[in-house]
Design a protein around this motif. Structure first.
Motif, mmCIF file in Angstrom:
data_model
loop_
_atom_site.group_PDB
_atom_site.id
_atom_site.type_symbol
_atom_site.label_atom_id
_atom_site.label_comp_id
_atom_site.label_asym_id
_atom_site.label_seq_id
_atom_site.Cartn_x
_atom_site.Cartn_y
_atom_site.Cartn_z
ATOM 1 N N UNK A 92 -32.474 -4.698 82.170
ATOM 2 C CA UNK A 92 -32.442 -5.355 83.470
ATOM 3 C C UNK A 92 -33.839 -5.361 84.066
ATOM 4 N N UNK A 93 -34.192 -6.444 84.752
ATOM 5 C CA UNK A 93 -35.511 -6.580 85.372
ATOM 6 C C UNK A 93 -35.342 -7.186 86.761
ATOM 7 N N UNK A 94 -36.394 -7.077 87.582
ATOM 8 C CA UNK A 94 -36.403 -7.646 88.932
ATOM 9 C C UNK A 94 -37.428 -8.770 88.961
ATOM 10 N N UNK A 95 -37.035 -9.910 89.520
ATOM 11 C CA UNK A 95 -37.927 -11.059 89.620
ATOM 12 C C UNK A 95 -38.967 -10.789 90.702
ATOM 13 N N UNK A 96 -40.240 -10.932 90.349
ATOM 14 C CA UNK A 96 -41.336 -10.757 91.303
ATOM 15 C C UNK A 96 -41.812 -12.113 91.829
ATOM 16 N N UNK A 97 -41.956 -13.088 90.948
ATOM 17 C CA UNK A 97 -42.332 -14.458 91.295
ATOM 18 C C UNK A 97 -41.295 -15.378 90.683
ATOM 19 N N UNK A 98 -40.988 -16.438 91.348
ATOM 20 C CA UNK A 98 -39.966 -17.395 90.896
ATOM 21 C C UNK A 98 -40.044 -17.631 89.382
ATOM 22 N N UNK A 99 -38.886 -17.523 88.732
ATOM 23 C CA UNK A 99 -38.792 -17.737 87.288
ATOM 24 C C UNK A 99 -37.992 -19.003 87.040
ATOM 25 N N UNK A 100 -38.578 -19.918 86.278
ATOM 26 C CA UNK A 100 -37.863 -21.125 85.870
ATOM 27 C C UNK A 100 -38.022 -21.278 84.366
ATOM 28 N N UNK A 101 -37.724 -22.468 83.863
ATOM 29 C CA UNK A 101 -37.781 -22.674 82.410
ATOM 30 C C UNK A 101 -39.198 -22.649 81.844
ATOM 31 N N UNK A 102 -40.205 -22.669 82.728
ATOM 32 C CA UNK A 102 -41.594 -22.715 82.277
ATOM 33 C C UNK A 102 -42.336 -21.393 82.448
ATOM 34 N N UNK A 103 -42.188 -20.758 83.610
ATOM 35 C CA UNK A 103 -42.920 -19.509 83.844
ATOM 36 C C UNK A 103 -42.346 -18.717 85.013
ATOM 37 N N UNK A 104 -42.970 -17.568 85.265
ATOM 38 C CA UNK A 104 -42.573 -16.665 86.352
ATOM 39 C C UNK A 104 -43.031 -15.258 86.016
ATOM 40 N N UNK A 105 -42.703 -14.312 86.899
ATOM 41 C CA UNK A 105 -43.082 -12.904 86.691
ATOM 42 C C UNK A 105 -41.886 -12.019 87.027
ATOM 43 N N UNK A 106 -41.721 -10.982 86.210
ATOM 44 C CA UNK A 106 -40.668 -9.991 86.443
ATOM 45 C C UNK A 106 -41.252 -8.589 86.304
ATOM 46 N N UNK A 107 -40.524 -7.606 86.833
ATOM 47 C CA UNK A 107 -40.895 -6.208 86.614
ATOM 48 C C UNK A 107 -39.838 -5.642 85.670
ATOM 49 N N UNK A 108 -40.297 -5.260 84.488
ATOM 50 C CA UNK A 108 -39.416 -4.792 83.414
ATOM 51 C C UNK A 108 -39.871 -3.417 82.964
ATOM 52 N N UNK A 109 -39.002 -2.443 83.139
ATOM 53 C CA UNK A 109 -39.309 -1.062 82.740
ATOM 54 C C UNK A 109 -40.652 -0.587 83.310
ATOM 55 N N UNK A 110 -40.928 -0.941 84.580
ATOM 56 C CA UNK A 110 -42.135 -0.487 85.256
ATOM 57 C C UNK A 110 -43.369 -1.320 84.984
ATOM 58 N N UNK A 111 -43.265 -2.350 84.154
ATOM 59 C CA UNK A 111 -44.398 -3.207 83.799
ATOM 60 C C UNK A 111 -44.150 -4.624 84.307
#
Length: 143
Positions: A92-111
């Protein structure tokens, strides 16, 4: 052949059986080593050549019949641990910047990871929780 010479030969055999263990990690060689050590002990206590071979065979066969299956089960039980990319799939991860079919940013396992949505047209907004479907290079594909 005297008792001292016999135990020395058995001890040398036990030492030589270390090499295959180091190179192949086969537990069977450990059992042969223990059998050779038991035969060396029998020789050191004055047992004859026949007794030495009987002790070697009995010890080795007993270990192969009783200990080997347990060791094999233990080895398989530990193989369920996932590492690397496999450990991230399904996380499980948390979305940091909007994620769509092209790009975005998430926080996954602290990274912080680059991410993209798995399905075309799917969009995730900051703060939403997503699940990692796969890792594509340095990008997490989420749903």
């Amino acid at each position: 052949m005297s008792g001292v010479e016999s135990w020395a030969w058995w001890l040398a055999a036990a030492v030589l059986l270390c090499a295959p263990v180091v190179h192949t990690a086969l537990i069977e060689f450990v059992m042969f080593r223990i059998g050779a050590g038991a035969a060396a002990l029998a020789a050191g206590l004055g047992g004859g050549v026949v007794l030495q071979f009987v002790v070697f065979l009995a010890t080795t066969v007993a270990l192969l019949l009783f200990v080997r299956p347990i060791a094999k089960r233990q080895g398989r039980a530990g193989s369920g641990v996932r590492h690397g990319i496999d450990a991230l799939k399904g996380a499980e991860a948390v979305v940091l910047e909007r994620v769509d079919e092209h790009d975005g940013r998430i926080k996954l396992k602290g990274e912080v990871w680059s991410a993209r949505a798995l399905a075309v047209g799917q969009v995730f907004e900051p703060g939403e929780r997503v699940s990692v479907a796969e890792i594509d290079g340095a990008t997490a594909v989420v749903l």
